[in-house]
Scaffold this motif. Structure first.
Motif, mmCIF file in Angstrom:
data_model
loop_
_atom_site.group_PDB
_atom_site.id
_atom_site.type_symbol
_atom_site.label_atom_id
_atom_site.label_comp_id
_atom_site.label_asym_id
_atom_site.label_seq_id
_atom_site.Cartn_x
_atom_site.Cartn_y
_atom_site.Cartn_z
ATOM 1 N N GLY A 76 64.956 -38.714 -21.426
ATOM 2 C CA GLY A 76 64.880 -39.856 -20.522
ATOM 3 C C GLY A 76 66.017 -39.878 -19.523
ATOM 4 O O GLY A 76 66.185 -40.841 -18.780
ATOM 5 N N CYS A 116 62.285 -44.310 -22.483
ATOM 6 C CA CYS A 116 61.014 -44.183 -21.786
ATOM 7 C C CYS A 116 61.243 -44.172 -20.272
ATOM 8 O O CYS A 116 61.783 -45.128 -19.713
ATOM 9 N N SER A 117 60.822 -43.099 -19.630
ATOM 10 C CA SER A 117 61.034 -42.956 -18.191
ATOM 11 C C SER A 117 59.923 -42.114 -17.588
ATOM 12 O O SER A 117 59.736 -40.954 -17.979
ATOM 13 N N ARG A 118 59.207 -42.681 -16.648
ATOM 14 C CA ARG A 118 58.171 -41.913 -15.950
ATOM 15 C C ARG A 118 58.781 -40.865 -15.038
ATOM 16 O O ARG A 118 58.116 -39.890 -14.682
ATOM 17 N N VAL A 151 60.847 -38.078 -18.093
ATOM 18 C CA VAL A 151 60.105 -37.515 -19.220
ATOM 19 C C VAL A 151 58.860 -36.842 -18.655
ATOM 20 O O VAL A 151 57.876 -37.504 -18.325
ATOM 21 N N THR A 152 58.909 -35.529 -18.541
ATOM 22 C CA THR A 152 57.812 -34.771 -17.944
ATOM 23 C C THR A 152 57.053 -33.999 -19.023
ATOM 24 O O THR A 152 57.559 -33.776 -20.128
ATOM 25 N N LEU A 175 58.580 -32.115 -22.535
ATOM 26 C CA LEU A 175 58.061 -32.330 -23.882
ATOM 27 C C LEU A 175 57.466 -31.051 -24.465
ATOM 28 O O LEU A 175 57.596 -30.788 -25.664
ATOM 29 N N TRP A 213 61.642 -43.571 -29.667
ATOM 30 C CA TRP A 213 61.795 -44.151 -28.340
ATOM 31 C C TRP A 213 62.394 -45.555 -28.430
ATOM 32 O O TRP A 213 61.909 -46.401 -29.160
ATOM 33 N N ASP A 260 56.301 -47.801 -18.282
ATOM 34 C CA ASP A 260 57.039 -46.597 -18.678
ATOM 35 C C ASP A 260 56.735 -46.242 -20.129
ATOM 36 O O ASP A 260 56.547 -45.065 -20.474
ATOM 37 N N TYR A 264 53.195 -44.807 -20.563
ATOM 38 C CA TYR A 264 53.142 -43.441 -20.014
ATOM 39 C C TYR A 264 53.731 -42.440 -21.001
ATOM 40 O O TYR A 264 53.131 -41.396 -21.293
ATOM 41 N N VAL A 265 54.924 -42.741 -21.507
ATOM 42 C CA VAL A 265 55.632 -41.806 -22.376
ATOM 43 C C VAL A 265 54.895 -41.622 -23.697
ATOM 44 O O VAL A 265 54.757 -40.493 -24.190
ATOM 45 N N SER A 295 53.351 -38.112 -24.946
ATOM 46 C CA SER A 295 53.800 -37.546 -26.220
ATOM 47 C C SER A 295 52.613 -37.188 -27.101
ATOM 48 O O SER A 295 52.576 -36.114 -27.715
#
Length: 426
Positions: free
Chosen positions: A235, A263-265, A268-269, A273, A286, A307, A310-311, A315
């Motif tokens: 993140g 959690c970060s849009r 966190v790609t 991951l 998280w 966020d 999304y995460v 995942s």
């Protein structure tokens, strides 16, 4: 010079024996001293179940083997254990230097001297602690960080008990758990965070070669699991290629590891991951805290419920399990806000977007912005040093009473069970 490092025991007053995972600070310091040509070893008194009275007796009986100095660390919730450990050594007649540090004494260094320590070193200290101890320094001294690329591997050869014999704080880290540090620092400013040493700093990333060497060492010691216990590794702005290089070097080891994430849009790609999974990551815990945007804003979390969604979905697509950490009793949080979080957790459970959930009561710890606000507004409570610290409440903050917080802990558990459940891919 020979130095003995001690992690104090607290089970004798807390009611719980914490043999979850060893603190990394002491085996790292042991390595720092050994690299400088000294002898060093670590004893985790809590994990070994050694009470202060037993420590006094043992030291009286081994006077001929006393080290030249003793180093003791501790957290705010272990300060009573630190004080008792220092007293136990002095009661045994130990009259050589005692050096103390850690979070509690970085906040209140004079406490260490009042308890009987000769030297208190605050903050990160790998860069100058050997110099301070060897020179016979006394009083309070600011520690100096060591460049993260120069930090040595933890000295598990001279650590008692063995790292892989710990019980771990989560059942999915068993058997044969271990612990490692890949980064230091957290650039965020959440008001509840008690990270007073590494908080508010730009994240520093250890070189992949160093991490590969450490994980290889743990594998050779029989570790099957590892908690990469960083301040906030996932993140943040991970350097390009960093996780991929680590994966290239450790995927063959077979160590399954977990870490903590924000959690970060943005950060966190999918690639991050996927590299983590290839490296052996099977779980990320998280730090969600709340699904009320109002509450997230109050705590300066810097994320949104979007966020989180999304995460967690990403995942699941990649195949990494998700743990969700939430808190209730946050600053400015009403029961309507808690209900928003409870509803969201129920939805996540229904959709199979988490495998583990932990909900605690927000506790204003010393040194945090939250504690300052609580003291100024008249609702500060000293965190208990007995029992489960983060699940106790005497009267609650100004917005929700203690009994209602207890009600919501049970209600969230009813709506969103804590562990793995049928129907979710393992």
């Amino acid at each position: 010079m020979k130095i003995q490092f001690l992690n104090p025991s607290i089970y004798w007053y807390s009611g719980f024996q914490y043999k979850m995972l060893p603190p990394l600070s002491l085996p790292i310091l042991s390595s720092v001293f050994r690299q400088a040509g000294h002898e060093a070893e670590v004893a985790d008194l809590e994990a070994l179940g050694i009470r202060p009275e037993a420590l006094t007796v043992a030291w009286r009986n081994q006077r001929d083997r006393w080290p030249d100095a003793v180093g003791i660390t501790g957290l705010t919730i272990t300060q009573r254990g630190m004080q008792a450990t220092i007293k136990a050594l002095r009661d045994a007649g130990y009259d050589r230097p005692i050096i103390a540090g850690g979070v509690q004494l970085s906040l209140n260094p004079q406490d260490g001297l009042d308890w009987g320590a000769d030297l208190v070193v605050t903050g990160e200290c790998e860069g100058n602690v050997v110099e301070l101890v060897a020179s016979g320094a006394r009083g309070i001294h600011q520690g100096r960080p060591m460049p993260i690329e120069d930090l040595p591997l933890p000295d598990w050869d001279h650590h008692n008990p063995r790292v892989t014999t710990y019980e771990a704080n989560l059942e999915f880290l068993r058997p044969s758990p271990s612990i490692a540090m890949w980064t230091r620092g957290c650039p965020f400013s959440c008001i509840y965070c008690g990270n007073t040493i590494f908080g508010g700093q730009k994240t520093r990333y250890r070189p992949p070669a160093n991490i590969i060497a450490e994980m290889t060492d743990l594998a050779q010691r029989g570790a099957k699991h590892c908690f990469v216990y960083d301040d906030e590794m996932v993140g943040t702005a991970v350097p390009d290629g960093w996780m991929g290089a680590i994966a290239d070097g450790i995927e063959h080891l077979g160590i399954r590891w977990i870490t903590q994430g924000r959690c970060s849009r943005k950060h966190v790609t999918r690639q991050l991951l996927e590299d983590m999974k290839r490296a052996g990551c099977f779980y990320v815990l998280w730090g969600v805290e709340s699904f009320s945007q109002k509450v997230l804003n109050h705590m300066r979390k810097g994320i949104t419920p979007e966020d989180v969604d999304y995460v967690l979905r990403l995942s699941k697509e990649v195949g990494i399990k998700a743990g969700v950490f939430t808190m209730i009793g946050n600053y400015g949080e009403t029961e309507e806000d808690i209900a928003i979080t409870a509803d969201a957790l129920q939805r996540l459970h229904r959709e199979g977007l988490y495998h583990y959930r932990q909900t605690t009561i927000c506790t204003a710890m010393p040194g945090t912005r939250l504690a300052e606000m609580a003291q100024a507004e008249g609702w500060y409570e000293v965190a208990p040093d007995e029992g489960t610290q983060m699940l106790q409440v005497k009267r609650g903050p100004l917005w929700v009473s203690g009994p209602r917080l207890t009600y919501w802990l049970h209600e969230i558990e009813r709506r969103a069970p804590r562990g793995d459940y049928p129907g979710v891919a393992q």
